[in-house]
Design a protein around this motif. Structure first.
Motif, PDB file in Angstrom:
ATOM      1  N   ASP A 401       0.821  -1.215   0.000  1.00  0.00           N
ATOM      2  CA  ASP A 401       0.000   0.000   0.000  1.00  0.00           C
ATOM      3  C   ASP A 401       0.858   1.269   0.000  1.00  0.00           C
ATOM      4  O   ASP A 401       0.352   2.363   0.254  1.00  0.00           O
ATOM      5  CB  ASP A 401      -0.929   0.021   1.225  1.00  0.00           C
ATOM      6  N   GLY A 402       2.148   1.114  -0.276  1.00  0.00           N
ATOM      7  CA  GLY A 402       3.033   2.271  -0.262  1.00  0.00           C
ATOM      8  C   GLY A 402       3.584   2.586  -1.637  1.00  0.00           C
ATOM      9  O   GLY A 402       3.400   1.821  -2.591  1.00  0.00           O
ATOM     10  N   PHE A 403       4.261   3.710  -1.728  1.00  0.00           N
ATOM     11  CA  PHE A 403       4.945   4.084  -2.971  1.00  0.00           C
ATOM     12  C   PHE A 403       6.134   4.970  -2.609  1.00  0.00           C
ATOM     13  O   PHE A 403       6.214   5.479  -1.479  1.00  0.00           O
ATOM     14  CB  PHE A 403       4.016   4.833  -3.935  1.00  0.00           C
ATOM     15  N   CYS A 404       7.044   5.136  -3.570  1.00  0.00           N
ATOM     16  CA  CYS A 404       8.145   6.073  -3.348  1.00  0.00           C
ATOM     17  C   CYS A 404       8.562   6.658  -4.687  1.00  0.00           C
ATOM     18  O   CYS A 404       8.179   6.151  -5.734  1.00  0.00           O
ATOM     19  CB  CYS A 404       9.340   5.365  -2.695  1.00  0.00           C
ATOM     20  N   ARG A 405       9.311   7.748  -4.646  1.00  0.00           N
ATOM     21  CA  ARG A 405       9.950   8.251  -5.859  1.00  0.00           C
ATOM     22  C   ARG A 405      11.120   7.333  -6.196  1.00  0.00           C
ATOM     23  O   ARG A 405      11.760   6.784  -5.305  1.00  0.00           O
ATOM     24  CB  ARG A 405      10.418   9.700  -5.647  1.00  0.00           C
ATOM     25  N   ARG A 406      11.425   7.194  -7.477  1.00  0.00           N
ATOM     26  CA  ARG A 406      12.522   6.315  -7.906  1.00  0.00           C
ATOM     27  C   ARG A 406      13.750   7.124  -8.309  1.00  0.00           C
ATOM     28  O   ARG A 406      14.708   6.561  -8.844  1.00  0.00           O
ATOM     29  CB  ARG A 406      12.096   5.453  -9.100  1.00  0.00           C
ATOM     30  N   ASP A 407      13.726   8.441  -8.053  1.00  0.00           N
ATOM     31  CA  ASP A 407      14.793   9.277  -8.631  1.00  0.00           C
ATOM     32  C   ASP A 407      15.468  10.185  -7.602  1.00  0.00           C
ATOM     33  O   ASP A 407      16.039  11.214  -7.979  1.00  0.00           O
ATOM     34  CB  ASP A 407      14.213  10.136  -9.763  1.00  0.00           C
ATOM     35  N   ILE A 408      15.390   9.823  -6.322  1.00  0.00           N
ATOM     36  CA  ILE A 408      15.993  10.709  -5.312  1.00  0.00           C
ATOM     37  C   ILE A 408      17.487  10.871  -5.632  1.00  0.00           C
ATOM     38  O   ILE A 408      18.196   9.889  -5.865  1.00  0.00           O
ATOM     39  CB  ILE A 408      15.777  10.139  -3.886  1.00  0.00           C
ATOM     40  N   GLY A 409      17.933  12.122  -5.646  1.00  0.00           N
ATOM     41  CA  GLY A 409      19.330  12.410  -5.978  1.00  0.00           C
ATOM     42  C   GLY A 409      19.574  12.753  -7.432  1.00  0.00           C
ATOM     43  O   GLY A 409      20.709  13.025  -7.827  1.00  0.00           O
TER      44      GLY A 409
END
Ligand code: AMP
Ligand code: GLY
Length: 413
Positions: A401-409
């Protein structure tokens, strides 16, 4: 005792717990990650009398206040009346975050470089002020707004819509300012009231989507150090922005004790202040703690007791630290609550540290209970390898049920 319950406070608890000077760490309200390092105190931290009684009873030797709200509400002042050392500014100095207008007026008074501005208190006044700024301007609600009170408007129509929304519920206070351009960086500075020490830099990712798109959030990831803030620019920011601020507050009889977080725009004319926060950033704290190599109890106690001059400069690993926030689907709107979280041990087995933010135990399982849920933090020789290490750990987390950005940095890379 540590006050707070987010990923920032888990990172602080993790580092405080590494200190040989620590006897017992209490936390309120805490979270399941913080509970791995601290005894959770059953306290309502908005009840200052209860916090004071607890500190007396437990003979607390240092209180570290994580979030801005208790600082703006004067918890540090109330604790200082009984002689407890507190890491965190009093109510008057916390106005640096609590009121945008207070900060802008202070900048104007002592000549700190920042965007040109006007303070407005009515819709008509705000609309009239737009004429001073052309097509592009920034509109900010005056008080604490959890990162949601700012509109960067690129047309007159957008600016008018933001003003409509601000004054929709009646009277309000706002600041309208000139739009600054350049890369952004955050600088963290410890102050014991008079003496300051740089505590490193970081870069946050405020938008929810990859490539810095979509609505603003509290922060979806960060890395430290921020290479755009070169040692020369950092020295300018300290000399032209941060130290004059600390001096002005000391002269006013409201000394700043704690960490000052300066949000900077590195413009063609040099660093300019975008905003101050009166606490560590979240998730910037996670990457600062991953790099800090000193004794956090000793350092924060020296700040609280006005002894920073006797401390060595805070020392950091030369590695880059990078953190990826895993949020519950729906964030920054209404996040899905209760989603099961697994794989933390597997993620940490890769060498990363998983800091918990909006989590709770339910029926013996760890589940999501907030917008930002985890901050998966790793280090590496450069941004690219820290990023690879962080995403290796992210991929070991099981949080459907989660998500994140794939481009940190991505900007640094
Ligand atoms: P704040 O809540 O003041 O940090 O503002 C949120 C974000 O809005 C900042 O991180 C900047 O990206 C942007 N911002 C704020 N003030 C300005 C400004 N004067 N010029 C350009 N961008 C700004
Ligand atoms: N990450 C931004 C903040 O803590 O204000």
């Amino acid at each position: 005792m540590l006050v707070g319950s987010g990923g920032r406070e888990h990172a602080l608890a993790w580092k405080l717990a590494q200190s040989p000077k620590l006897d017992t760490l209490f936390a309120a309200p805490g979270n399941p990650g913080i509970a791995e390092h601290a005894t959770i105190a059953a306290l309502d931290v908005t009840d200052h009398r209860a916090v004071i009684d607890f500190c007396r009873r437990e003979k607390i030797g240092l209180v570290v206040i994580g979030p801005e709200a208790p600082l703006v509400e004067g918890l540090a002042d109330n604790l200082r009346t009984i002689g407890v050392p507190v890491f965190g500014p009093g109510r008057a100095a916390a106005q640096l975050e609590g009121s945008k207008g207070f900060t802008k007026d202070l900048c104007a008074r002592v000549g700190i470089p920042t965007a040109a501005y006007v303070r407005v208190t009515s819709k008509d006044g705000a609309l009239a002020a737009l004429d001073d700024f052309g097509e592009r301007c920034v509109i900010k609600a005056d008080g604490l707004a959890a990162g949601k009170g700012v509109t960067v408007a690129t047309s007159r129509a957008e600016a008018e819509a933001a003003i409509d929304a601000l004054f929709a519920d009646g009277p309000a206070e706002a600041v309208i300012e000139e739009m600054l351009e350049g890369p952004e960086a955050s600088l963290f500075v410890l102050s014991d009231g008079t003496v300051t020490a740089s505590f490193g830099s970081a870069q946050d990712h405020k938008r929810v989507g990859d490539g810095d798109t979509g609505p603003n959030t509290g922060g979806m990831g960060a890395y430290s150090p921020a290479a755009v803030l070169t040692p020369e620019l950092e020295e300018r920011a300290l000399g032209e922005i941060v130290r004059p601020t600390i001096d002005a507050l000391a002269e006013a009889g409201t000394p700043y004790v704690g960490v000052l977080y300066a949000g900077l725009m590195l413009t063609a004319d040099g660093p300019k202040l975008i905003e101050y926060n009166v606490r560590f950033g979240d998730p910037e704290c996670q990457v600062l703690m991953a790099r800090f190599t000193g004794d956090l109890v000793e350092l924060l106690l020296a700040v609280a007791e006005g002894r920073l001059a006797d401390e060595p400069e805070p020392a950091f690993s030369p590695e880059v630290a990078l953190t990826v926030v895993m949020a519950a689907k729906g964030y920054p709107g209404t996040p899905a609550s209760g989603g099961a979280i697994g794989g933390i041990d597997a993620a940490q087995a890769t060498g990363a540290v998983v800091f918990q933010a909006g989590t709770k135990q339910a029926g013996g399982k760890l589940v999501a209970s907030g917008g930002r849920v985890l901050a998966v933090t790793a280090t590496g020789a450069d941004v690219k390898s820290a990023q690879a290490a962080a995403y290796r750990a992210v991929d070991a987390i099981d949080f459907p049920d989660g998500f994140c950005r794939r481009d940190i940095g991505w900007r640094a890379i």
